[in-house]
Design a protein around this motif. Structure first.
Motif, PDB file in Angstrom:
ATOM      1  N   GLY A 129       0.733  -1.276   0.006  1.00 15.86           N
ATOM      2  CA  GLY A 129       0.351   0.032  -0.266  1.00 15.86           C
ATOM      3  C   GLY A 129       1.000   1.177   0.072  1.00 15.86           C
ATOM      4  N   GLY A 130       0.697   1.987   0.795  1.00 11.25           N
ATOM      5  CA  GLY A 130       1.372   3.351   0.578  1.00 11.25           C
ATOM      6  C   GLY A 130       0.459   4.119  -0.228  1.00 11.25           C
ATOM      7  N   THR A 131       0.406   5.938   0.406  1.00  9.97           N
ATOM      8  CA  THR A 131       0.870   7.061  -1.121  1.00  9.97           C
ATOM      9  C   THR A 131       1.400   7.326  -1.389  1.00  9.97           C
ATOM     10  N   ALA A 132       2.627   7.131  -1.137  1.00 11.66           N
ATOM     11  CA  ALA A 132       3.712   7.701  -1.345  1.00 11.66           C
ATOM     12  C   ALA A 132       5.356   7.739  -0.948  1.00 11.66           C
ATOM     13  N   SER A 133       6.366   6.986  -1.488  1.00  9.95           N
ATOM     14  CA  SER A 133       8.252   6.691  -0.132  1.00  9.95           C
ATOM     15  C   SER A 133       8.969   7.737  -0.200  1.00  9.95           C
ATOM     16  N   ILE A 134       9.405   7.382   0.211  1.00 13.11           N
ATOM     17  CA  ILE A 134      11.012   8.215   0.896  1.00 13.11           C
ATOM     18  C   ILE A 134      11.823   7.208   0.681  1.00 13.11           C
ATOM     19  N   SER A 135      13.125   7.463  -0.023  1.00 13.57           N
ATOM     20  CA  SER A 135      14.431   6.516   0.274  1.00 13.57           C
ATOM     21  C   SER A 135      15.718   7.838   0.525  1.00 13.57           C
ATOM     22  N   ASN A 136      15.903   7.923   1.370  1.00 15.25           N
ATOM     23  CA  ASN A 136      17.339   8.286   2.072  1.00 15.25           C
ATOM     24  C   ASN A 136      18.540   7.534   1.933  1.00 15.25           C
ATOM     25  N   MET A 137      19.623   7.957   1.182  1.00 13.79           N
ATOM     26  CA  MET A 137      20.681   7.146   1.499  1.00 13.79           C
ATOM     27  C   MET A 137      21.862   7.972   1.620  1.00 13.79           C
ATOM     28  N   GLY A 138      20.915   9.030   2.283  1.00 11.58           N
ATOM     29  CA  GLY A 138      22.456  10.341   3.095  1.00 11.58           C
ATOM     30  C   GLY A 138      23.257   9.261   3.753  1.00 11.58           C
ATOM     31  N   MET A 139      23.371   8.724   4.541  1.00 14.44           N
ATOM     32  CA  MET A 139      24.348   7.929   4.824  1.00 14.44           C
ATOM     33  C   MET A 139      25.405   7.243   4.738  1.00 14.44           C
ATOM     34  N   PRO A 194       1.945   0.583  -7.292  1.00 12.29           N
ATOM     35  CA  PRO A 194       1.417   2.055  -8.009  1.00 12.29           C
ATOM     36  C   PRO A 194       0.957   3.868  -7.632  1.00 12.29           C
ATOM     37  N   GLN A 195       2.351   3.507  -6.501  1.00 10.65           N
ATOM     38  CA  GLN A 195       2.106   4.867  -5.803  1.00 10.65           C
ATOM     39  C   GLN A 195       2.597   5.962  -7.362  1.00 10.65           C
ATOM     40  N   ALA A 196       2.323   7.250  -7.215  1.00  9.17           N
ATOM     41  CA  ALA A 196       2.897   8.711  -8.160  1.00  9.17           C
ATOM     42  C   ALA A 196       4.324   8.888  -7.823  1.00  9.17           C
ATOM     43  N   MET A 197       4.794   9.016  -6.718  1.00  5.84           N
ATOM     44  CA  MET A 197       6.073  10.098  -6.489  1.00  5.84           C
ATOM     45  C   MET A 197       6.673   9.153  -5.468  1.00  5.84           C
ATOM     46  N   ILE A 198       7.940   9.660  -5.721  1.00  7.50           N
ATOM     47  CA  ILE A 198       9.036   8.649  -4.301  1.00  7.50           C
ATOM     48  C   ILE A 198       9.718  10.172  -4.133  1.00  7.50           C
ATOM     49  N   MET A 199      10.050  10.596  -2.562  1.00 13.69           N
ATOM     50  CA  MET A 199      11.281  11.389  -2.338  1.00 13.69           C
ATOM     51  C   MET A 199      12.824  10.920  -2.776  1.00 13.69           C
ATOM     52  N   ALA A 200      13.630  10.718  -2.946  1.00 14.94           N
ATOM     53  CA  ALA A 200      15.050  10.745  -2.984  1.00 14.94           C
ATOM     54  C   ALA A 200      15.867  12.260  -1.756  1.00 14.94           C
ATOM     55  N   ILE A 201      16.522  11.362  -0.837  1.00 14.84           N
ATOM     56  CA  ILE A 201      16.473  12.052   0.495  1.00 14.84           C
ATOM     57  C   ILE A 201      18.643  11.798   0.098  1.00 14.84           C
ATOM     58  N   GLY A 202      19.231  12.487   0.034  1.00 10.87           N
ATOM     59  CA  GLY A 202      20.929  12.981   0.085  1.00 10.87           C
ATOM     60  C   GLY A 202      21.542  13.896   1.175  1.00 10.87           C
ATOM     61  N   ALA A 203      23.016  12.991   1.356  1.00 11.85           N
ATOM     62  CA  ALA A 203      23.702  13.179   2.409  1.00 11.85           C
ATOM     63  C   ALA A 203      23.141  14.713   2.974  1.00 11.85           C
ATOM     64  N   GLY A 204      23.853  15.368   4.419  1.00  9.90           N
ATOM     65  CA  GLY A 204      23.502  17.026   4.540  1.00  9.90           C
ATOM     66  C   GLY A 204      25.106  16.900   4.465  1.00  9.90           C
ATOM     67  N   GLU A 205      25.939  17.660   4.169  1.00 13.44           N
ATOM     68  CA  GLU A 205      27.353  17.922   4.454  1.00 13.44           C
ATOM     69  C   GLU A 205      27.382  20.429   3.627  1.00 13.44           C
ATOM     70  N   LYS A 206      28.709  20.281   4.416  1.00 16.24           N
ATOM     71  CA  LYS A 206      28.291  21.190   4.403  1.00 16.24           C
ATOM     72  C   LYS A 206      28.945  22.394   3.648  1.00 16.24           C
ATOM     73  N   ARG A 207      28.005  23.420   2.895  1.00 17.46           N
ATOM     74  CA  ARG A 207      28.676  23.888   1.845  1.00 17.46           C
ATOM     75  C   ARG A 207      28.024  24.841   1.881  1.00 17.46           C
ATOM     76  N   PRO A 208      28.549  25.488   0.669  1.00 19.76           N
ATOM     77  CA  PRO A 208      28.565  27.571   0.932  1.00 19.76           C
ATOM     78  C   PRO A 208      26.848  27.901   0.785  1.00 19.76           C
ATOM     79  N   TYR A 209      26.720  28.885   0.894  1.00 24.20           N
ATOM     80  CA  TYR A 209      24.856  28.478   0.880  1.00 24.20           C
ATOM     81  C   TYR A 209      24.692  30.342   0.836  1.00 24.20           C
ATOM     82  N   VAL A 210      24.074  30.879   0.957  1.00 19.29           N
ATOM     83  CA  VAL A 210      22.457  31.945   0.852  1.00 19.29           C
ATOM     84  C   VAL A 210      22.240  32.134   1.503  1.00 19.29           C
TER      85      VAL A 210
END
Length: 447
Positions: free
Chosen positions: A362-372, A385-401
């Motif tokens: 079942g489920g209405t959407a998925s999340i997949s985290n490969m940040g580790m 039959p879901q219509a979306m999945i969220m792919a999560i990357g690693a959190g890292e120190k970056r230059p950011y405004v």
């Protein structure tokens, strides 16, 4: 009569399974509720309980057997008061009796008739047979000709075609009068079976998928048999990429506020033995975003679009045999502590192969985290039959405004994969925008 123990359907989509292990042996007494065997489905290994009481008279399917069809008899149970040895031999005796029964000729019926006609010789008359033609001539005239008889081909070509399994009716001959000769069978076209003619305007049918052929190699290797789970993953993901038009949308998200809130919440939850992970909070953020943007909380169903009233988030969990997606039901309304506790339990039982079908189907959407794993960004494949999945990357120190000045911040990339049949790009962008806002201002997801 012995009780037939049949291969159970342990999930709505199960058609076959692997009888992984017998927990009983022939001669054992069993009662209702006793665990008889472990069955491996396409997602988990599940226990099979007895419904009837009796004695295991005979085990018909040995443990380790693959591809056991649902409904196939796997063992026999002798009921109370029934001789177990007699029950075990009952199927063989039944089979012997069936083999001893005389098989009537399919062409003969009662009264000596054949297919409803008398077995007396047919009489021909000049008027009906046309002159002096007899019965034999009439039968010969009615006999259908084979394709081989109608095709003009040399004797050598016929013999080669029979050896190679080639249908001569699909080959155009180059010999005199269109006669098929040996040279016509040596070309590549002759090796292909003849295709039926298509009427003008008919659309060509897609080629049927063929199973992968064994790879021949002299490189040292080990051939590992695919598990039911790996077969299912291969089939479903192939179908997903072939049948679902994926669209990918990526955003960069600052994590510092979420990490600070997580630290504060964990300090307050320590006495309860609860520890939030970043993924727990991202599950909550995706669920709330789906409720805010209901156009993305949908499923494509042929000529219908299913719009869901709650957000059930399937969470990708890596296990030894592959991947499974236990579900946090109604994640949009659950507290972060409840999500963390439930996720820990589901992930633990997933790795042990102890999930129930309703916990991963079942489920209405998925999340997949490969940040580790240090993966910066990736595009995940939609889990139909879901219509979306969220792919999560690693959190890292970056230059950011931040506040119009360049600073160093903890940033992660998130990529949403959307089924473009069900979700327009603009709606997908709205979901990514809502997800980013909730992660960067995390109090909004728990308010």
């Amino acid at each position: 009569m012995p009780i037939e123990l049949k291969m159970p359907a342990l999930s709505p989509t199960m058609e076959e399974g692997t009888l992984a292990k017998w927990l009983v042996k022939e001669g054992d007494s069993v009662a209702s509720g006793d665990i008889l065997a472990e069955i491996e489905t396409d997602k988990a290994t599940m226990e099979f309980e007895a419904v009837d009481e009796g004695t295991i008279a005979k085990i018909l399917i040995p443990e380790g057997s693959d591809g056991v069809k649902v409904g196939e008899v796997i063992a026999l149970i002798a009921a109370e008061g029934e001789d177990a040895s007699a029950a075990a031999s009952a199927p063989e005796k039944k089979k012997e009796k069936e083999e001893e029964k005389p098989t009537p000729s399919p062409s003969l019926k009662e009264g000596g008739e054949q297919d409803g006609k008398s077995d007396a010789p047919a009489q021909s008359s000049p008027s009906s047979q046309g002159g002096d033609r007899g019965v034999g001539a009439a039968v010969k005239a009615d006999a259908p000709k084979s394709n081989e008889d109608r095709v003009k081909a040399s004797p050598l070509a016929r013999r080669l075609a029979e050896q190679k399994g080639i249908d001569l009716s699909g080959i155009t001959g180059s010999g005199p009068g269109g006669r098929i000769v040996k040279a016509d069978l040596d070309g590549g076209a002759a090796a292909r079976p003849a295709q039926p003619e298509r009427a003008a305007g008919d659309a060509p049918k897609p080629a049927a998928a063929t199973p992968s052929q064994p790879v021949e190699t002299d490189i040292p290797h080990e051939a590992v048999k695919l598990s039911n789970m790996r077969k299912t993953i291969a089939r479903r993901l192939t179908e997903s990429k072939q049948q679902i038009p994926h669209i990918y949308l990526t955003v960069d998200i600052q994590l510092d506020a979420l990490l600070k809130l997580r630290s504060q919440l964990n300090a307050s939850l320590e006495a309860r033995g609860v520890k939030l992970s970043v993924n727990d909070m991202l599950i909550k953020a995706l669920a709330v975003a789906l409720i805010e943007v209901p156009e993305c909380n949908v499923s494509f169903a042929g000529d219908q679009l299913l719009k869901f009233g709650r957000a059930d988030i399937s969470v990708a969990v890596s296990i030894p045999n592959g991947l499974i997606t236990p579900i946090i039901t109604g994640a949009d309304t659950k507290s972060l502590s409840a999500i963390a506790t439930e996720m820990k339990d589901l992930a633990g039982r997933a790795k042990e192969g102890k999930l129930q079908p309703n916990e991963y189907q079942g489920g209405t959407a998925s999340i997949s985290n490969m940040g580790m794993f240090g993966i910066k960004a990736f595009d995940a494949v939609i889990n139909p039959p879901q219509a979306m999945i969220m792919a999560i990357g690693a959190g890292e120190k970056r230059p950011y405004v931040i506040d119009e000045s360049l600073q160093i911040a903890t940033v992660m990339s998130a990529t949403g994969s959307f089924d473009h049949r069900a979700i327009d790009g603009a709606d997908g962008a709205k979901l990514m925008q809502a997800f980013k806002r909730l992660v960067e201002s995390p109090l909004g997801m728990i308010a």
